[in-house]
Enzyme design. Sequence first.
Site, short mmCIF file in Angstrom:
data_model
loop_
_atom_site.label_atom_id
_atom_site.label_comp_id
_atom_site.label_asym_id
_atom_site.label_seq_id
_atom_site.Cartn_x
_atom_site.Cartn_y
_atom_site.Cartn_z
N ARG A 115 -2.64 -1.98 -3.44
CA ARG A 115 -3.86 -1.20 -3.22
C ARG A 115 -3.82 0.00 -4.17
NH1 ARG A 115 -5.16 3.46 1.03
NH2 ARG A 115 -7.38 3.54 0.68
N ARG B 209 -13.08 16.58 7.33
CA ARG B 209 -13.87 16.83 6.12
C ARG B 209 -15.33 17.09 6.47
NH1 ARG B 209 -12.06 11.50 3.04
NH2 ARG B 209 -9.94 11.59 3.84
N ASN C 161 0.88 -1.17 0.00
CA ASN C 161 0.00 0.00 0.00
C ASN C 161 0.91 1.22 0.00
OD1 ASN C 161 -1.78 2.05 0.48
ND2 ASN C 161 -2.77 1.11 2.26
N HIS D 282 -13.30 3.11 0.11
CA HIS D 282 -13.26 2.11 1.18
C HIS D 282 -13.90 0.79 0.75
CE1 HIS D 282 -13.42 5.80 4.02
NE2 HIS D 282 -12.16 5.42 3.89
N GLU E 279 -8.23 -4.81 5.19
CA GLU E 279 -8.18 -4.56 3.75
C GLU E 279 -7.04 -5.34 3.09
OE1 GLU E 279 -9.36 -0.04 3.17
OE2 GLU E 279 -8.55 -0.45 5.16
#
Lengths: 396, 296
Positions: A91, A241, A7, A180, A383
Amino acid sequence: MNIFVLNCGSSSLKYKLYAMENEQVLAEGRVERIGQENAIITHQSQGKEKVSKTMPILEHTVAIRECLNLLTDPQQGVIKNVSEIDAVGHRVVHGGESFSDSVLIDDRTKEILDSLAELAPLHNPANVMGIRAAEKIMPKTPQVAVFDTAFHSTMPSHAYLYAIPYTIYQRHKVRRYGFHGTSHKYVSQRAAELMGRDIADLKIISCHLGNGASIAAIAGGKSVDTSMGFTPLEGLMMGTRSGDIDPGAIFYIMRKEGLTLHEIDSMLNKHSGLFGIAGVSDMRDIEKGIEEDDKLCKLAFDIYEYRIRKYIGSYIAAMNGVDAIVFTAGIGENTPALRSQLVANLPYLGISINEENNRKRGEDIEISTPDSKVKVFVIPTDEELVIARDTADIVS
Amino acid sequence: MDIRRVAVLGAGRLGRGIAEAAASKGYDVVLFSQGAGGKDAVSRIEKSLDRKLAKWGITESEKRLVLGRISYTQDLKELSKVDLFIEATLDHMHIKKELLRAADQYCRPEVVFISASATMRVSDLAREINRSDMLVGLHFIPPVTQVAVAELVRGEKTSDLAVETAKTFAARLGKEAVEIEESRGLVNPRALVVMINEAAYIVDEGVCDEYAAERILKESWGMKQGPLEMADRLGLDLVLNWMEQLQDTFGHRYAPCPLLRRYVREGRLGVKTRLGFLAYSEDDALLTEDEGDKED
């Protein structure tokens, strides 16, 4: 079969080496501050001491080579030779409309990935840099790309299109992509396993609540809607955010404050969310603030919870029902108070919480009581395991 | 060569802007100045970052990161450690030549030199240094952190390597380097000073006051700042200096308006003295006409 999962970020990378026969993690680690004289590598092989060293690492190729040196080191390592790695799984954040599933990487794949850079400028170029660096070091080892967006490619057009001129979608592919996906896929499959039921028969809402947060409606194992949109800014309130906001308010703020595009972008992405309301972006600090009677921390918590609740309600409507709700990622896994408040505010769903289970951490667990009509789970996300599984499937 | 450490010679508005833009994109920057005003250059960059923070353009940690990458020195020996050299000093030929010769001695031979000069020819400057093929013109336009274009000029001897280095550096700073032919005075300064000068004449002749001229020009051309505020932010002494340089080459087309000369003579230099054509607050914000009257 050994799968190396990578990743890559712009100045860091994380890796795990899996033995896929029993899905065991043989070793894992990370490299930080790539591009600097004082980069840090942290590595841990299974059953061995964690090692950490600081050294100049000016580019990703060097970083990956150092990771492989540690994996094959006679003392620290777990394999004798790099050739024992059967495939590398990468990823990749954005697959656009081109990739609806994981894919074996060839020249054409890289060309498409390069063209997708502007959809995810902070992530995709770094992901592709990792692919090219790994290919350089292991030219004969198959490389597989696993996309954060791919799981959501099953959304119907009425869910992914924005109600703006259709030509904008045709010209620029502006639509909901969702993110995600790897996490939503993993926790929904795991929830079905825990329920002992076929995922094809289930309606699941999964809540990935980390510093970035998204929620997905998963019917029959397929994503039918998700809260993040064209970018990861849409949807839930997050650490920094804003999540959903009236676009009209954005134009108004820009006019009143005299802001440039860059400034409003930065405001919505980096100065909003929990941080915008309470001045801290970490949910642990929010909870501490609430204990100390900080009203803005309480307000931030309530907005955060309310917005998740609204999405749960809308996804129940989208799927015409729900069998299970799953919480995962940093906040989703570690904030029992948030889960309790959410469920307490949804009495019509007929859920009762087992508070003892709700307070447990670090394991896959059902936190609803056996008589609850809708099951609620906390499932730590993994993940990397999904990336390893997809990679193994593709190269087998 | 992999460029990590950049020297910026000159700590005026242009030099500070280049330093801030480069540090914001991850370069380590050494800011050199031998003038008295250089010492507060880093604190003025901090003020500039504070203004961006107040407008949500950056975060507190991004501000600290950028500042942490900038150091200030008066010691030219530090040039031996840099990978790219940028001169952004005031356009006085003899001072510039002297500094370039000194930098030529201290910098490693493979280091590319960039001149950000608005009015000097690259070929003339290149004659002063041994690495004449490594000097390239790259004029950044203030406010450097916001303007997405820069003017690139090749001198008679400039190598392709130097041009490519400048283009790559500009691209990393998020700017397109548009290549133009070498001449005395670049596109932006030449056109800008004419507009500023004409606005000064309009005011000087009493056609309207500064604020009215500024409002009409700014709004009718969709500008973020009108010509008078731009002049004040550049510094009226710099504008006058540019005009005089251009007048030497092009004649009366660049004859400065008497009002501009008078303001410079009176020390009314723009934002840095709080008063130029228009008035400014302590934190460099433009005051309205009423606020400006009160300040007077």
